[in-house]
Scaffold this active site. Structure first.
Site, PDB file in Angstrom:
ATOM      1  N   GLY A  31       0.805  -1.181  -0.085  1.00 39.92           N
ATOM      2  CA  GLY A  31      -0.077   0.234  -0.019  1.00 39.92           C
ATOM      3  C   GLY A  31       0.782   1.209  -0.053  1.00 39.92           C
ATOM      4  N   HIS A  37       4.149   1.487  -8.024  1.00 39.13           N
ATOM      5  CA  HIS A  37       2.866   0.383  -7.810  1.00 39.13           C
ATOM      6  C   HIS A  37       2.259   0.505  -9.271  1.00 39.13           C
ATOM      7  CE1 HIS A  37       3.718   1.348  -3.512  1.00 39.13           C
ATOM      8  NE2 HIS A  37       4.102   0.121  -3.471  1.00 39.13           N
ATOM      9  N   LYS A 149      12.779  -2.760  -8.427  1.00 40.93           N
ATOM     10  CA  LYS A 149      13.302  -1.779  -7.187  1.00 40.93           C
ATOM     11  C   LYS A 149      13.612  -2.728  -6.132  1.00 40.93           C
ATOM     12  CE  LYS A 149      13.148   1.237  -4.061  1.00 40.93           C
ATOM     13  NZ  LYS A 149      12.084   1.038  -3.162  1.00 40.93           N
ATOM     14  N   SER A 186       7.411   3.991  -0.757  1.00 44.24           N
ATOM     15  CA  SER A 186       6.608   4.456   0.036  1.00 44.24           C
ATOM     16  C   SER A 186       7.278   5.132   1.239  1.00 44.24           C
ATOM     17  CB  SER A 186       5.720   3.269   0.530  1.00 44.24           C
ATOM     18  OG  SER A 186       5.060   2.746  -0.369  1.00 44.24           O
TER      19      SER A 186
HETATM   20  P1  AMP Z   1       5.871  -2.601  -1.707  1.00 39.57           P
HETATM   21  O1  AMP Z   1       4.594  -2.151  -1.678  1.00 39.57           O
HETATM   22  O2  AMP Z   1       7.003  -1.644  -1.481  1.00 39.57           O
HETATM   23  O3  AMP Z   1       5.992  -3.843  -1.120  1.00 39.57           O
HETATM   24  O4  AMP Z   1       5.848  -2.755  -3.285  1.00 39.57           O
HETATM   25  C1  AMP Z   1       5.171  -3.424  -4.006  1.00 39.57           C
HETATM   26  C2  AMP Z   1       5.527  -3.665  -5.334  1.00 39.57           C
HETATM   27  O5  AMP Z   1       5.756  -2.793  -6.001  1.00 39.57           O
HETATM   28  C3  AMP Z   1       7.071  -4.435  -5.418  1.00 39.57           C
HETATM   29  O6  AMP Z   1       6.970  -5.560  -6.449  1.00 39.57           O
HETATM   30  C4  AMP Z   1       7.982  -3.461  -5.561  1.00 39.57           C
HETATM   31  O7  AMP Z   1       9.080  -3.954  -6.137  1.00 39.57           O
HETATM   32  C5  AMP Z   1       7.145  -2.609  -6.666  1.00 39.57           C
HETATM   33  N1  AMP Z   1       7.791  -1.291  -6.566  1.00 39.57           N
HETATM   34  C6  AMP Z   1       7.893  -0.406  -5.567  1.00 39.57           C
HETATM   35  N2  AMP Z   1       8.591   0.598  -6.020  1.00 39.57           N
HETATM   36  C7  AMP Z   1       8.620   0.606  -7.233  1.00 39.57           C
HETATM   37  C8  AMP Z   1       9.208   1.318  -8.079  1.00 39.57           C
HETATM   38  N3  AMP Z   1       9.847   2.615  -7.855  1.00 39.57           N
HETATM   39  N4  AMP Z   1       9.460   1.097  -9.495  1.00 39.57           N
HETATM   40  C9  AMP Z   1       8.760  -0.067  -9.826  1.00 39.57           C
HETATM   41  N5  AMP Z   1       8.204  -1.062  -8.977  1.00 39.57           N
HETATM   42  C10 AMP Z   1       8.393  -0.709  -7.586  1.00 39.57           C
END
Ligand code: AMP
Length: 285
Positions: A31, A37, A149, A186
């Site tokens: 989230g 995302h 990322k 985030s």
């Molecule tokens: P998180 O909410 O941080 O667990 O991220 C959820 C998904 O979004 C994961 O697969 C992350 O690698 C991806 N994600 C987070 N930040 C980025 C970004 N800047 N660019 C591409 N994918 C991202």
């Protein structure tokens, strides 16, 4: 758009989508959604008929001194963004729904978690694999989308899916960045104004490092120089490492054609930021 808090609701919705012959795309998140995302969600929307997004801050992937409690959350805003992006179903379970007591089963991928974030965050990837395996079993998607990322996470999930025969295709999407190069995260909200101004040094130094490695400079020297650049800008380096994509193990020499990841984790104030560049030895800098 449907919002489900319960596992049974998700199962029913996905089941009827599948019975309609629809292909299911899935984007797991914690989230506090941003363009990174949303790029995954858009990709899922483009190539699937039914798009599921999960929003769950997974307590078991945080260490005892980490930021689980203060991790940013804004479900209302997330739901609005999902709706605008054409998501069909959001799964936003409670901790009790995901981890009823007793909870005694964990998924661990060996070896790939030895370095990088796996070394500085013991137990982190065990928590990630466990929750992702659960989410895969709940949603049963055809395709799941992850960001480069979190490159070690993506590689580990890829391995888990292969090893445990999940009938799910894994897609790894490029890193979405702010105009000044800072990887979207985030956790960027933890940065003060001054830290935010300095943080783009992470990506700048990764690009410089990649250039120098491709030009044949000694790996150890390049890594030291990158660490120094980031520290000069006020960051505190957790790690700077060059690893092979395949086994996520550090290397000190490039082999032609092999795929590498130059990765770093840096503290700016109370924010631990990660970023990386992926390249093949022998490609043009
Ligand atoms: P998180 O909410 O941080 O667990 O991220 C959820 C998904 O979004 C994961 O697969 C992350 O690698 C991806 N994600 C987070 N930040 C980025 C970004 N800047 N660019 C591409 N994918 C991202």
């Amino acid at each position: 758009m449907k919002v489900a808090k319960k596992i049974t609701t998700v199962r029913k919705a996905v089941d009827s989508a599948k019975r309609r012959g629809q292909r299911v795309g899935f984007v797991p998140t914690m989230g506090y959604l941003h363009e990174g995302h949303l790029s995954l969600i858009r990709q899922a929307r483009k190539y699937n008929d039914f798009v599921v997004v999960s929003i769950f801050v997974n307590p078991i992937q945080f260490g005892p001194r980490e930021d689980y409690r203060r991790y940013p959350r804004d479900l209302r805003r997330d739901l609005k963004l999902c709706k605008e992006a054409g998501v069909d179903l959001v799964f936003a379970p409670s901790v009790e729904e995901m981890y009823p007591q007793p909870f005694l089963t964990y998924v661990e991928v060996k070896e790939l978690d030895k370095h990088l974030c796996g070394a500085s965050r013991p137990g982190h990837f065990r928590g990630v694999c466990t929750v992702v395996a659960k989410l895969f079993n709940i949603v049963m998607p055809d395709v799941a989308y992850f960001g480069q990322k979190d490159v070690q996470q993506a590689r580990i999930i890829e391995q888990m899916v292969a090893d445990l025969n999940f009938p799910i295709r894994i897609r790894i999407m490029p890193i979405v960045r702010e105009p000044d190069g800072l990887a979207m995260s985030s956790r960027n909200v933890y940065l003060s104004e001054e830290e935010r101004r300095k943080a783009p040094i992470i990506y700048q130094s990764l690009l410089k490092g990649k250039r120098e490695l491709l030009a044949g400079r000694q790996v150890g020297r390049v890594l030291k120089e990158l660490a120094r650049d980031v520290e000069m800008a006020g960051g505190k380096v957790d790690y700077v490492e060059l690893v092979r994509w395949e086994d996520m193990a550090p290397v000190r020499k490039l082999a032609p054609g092999e795929r590498y990841v130059l990765a770093m984790a840096v503290w700016f104030g109370r924010a631990r930021l990660i970023d990386n560049v992926v390249f093949r030895a022998g490609e043009r800098g």
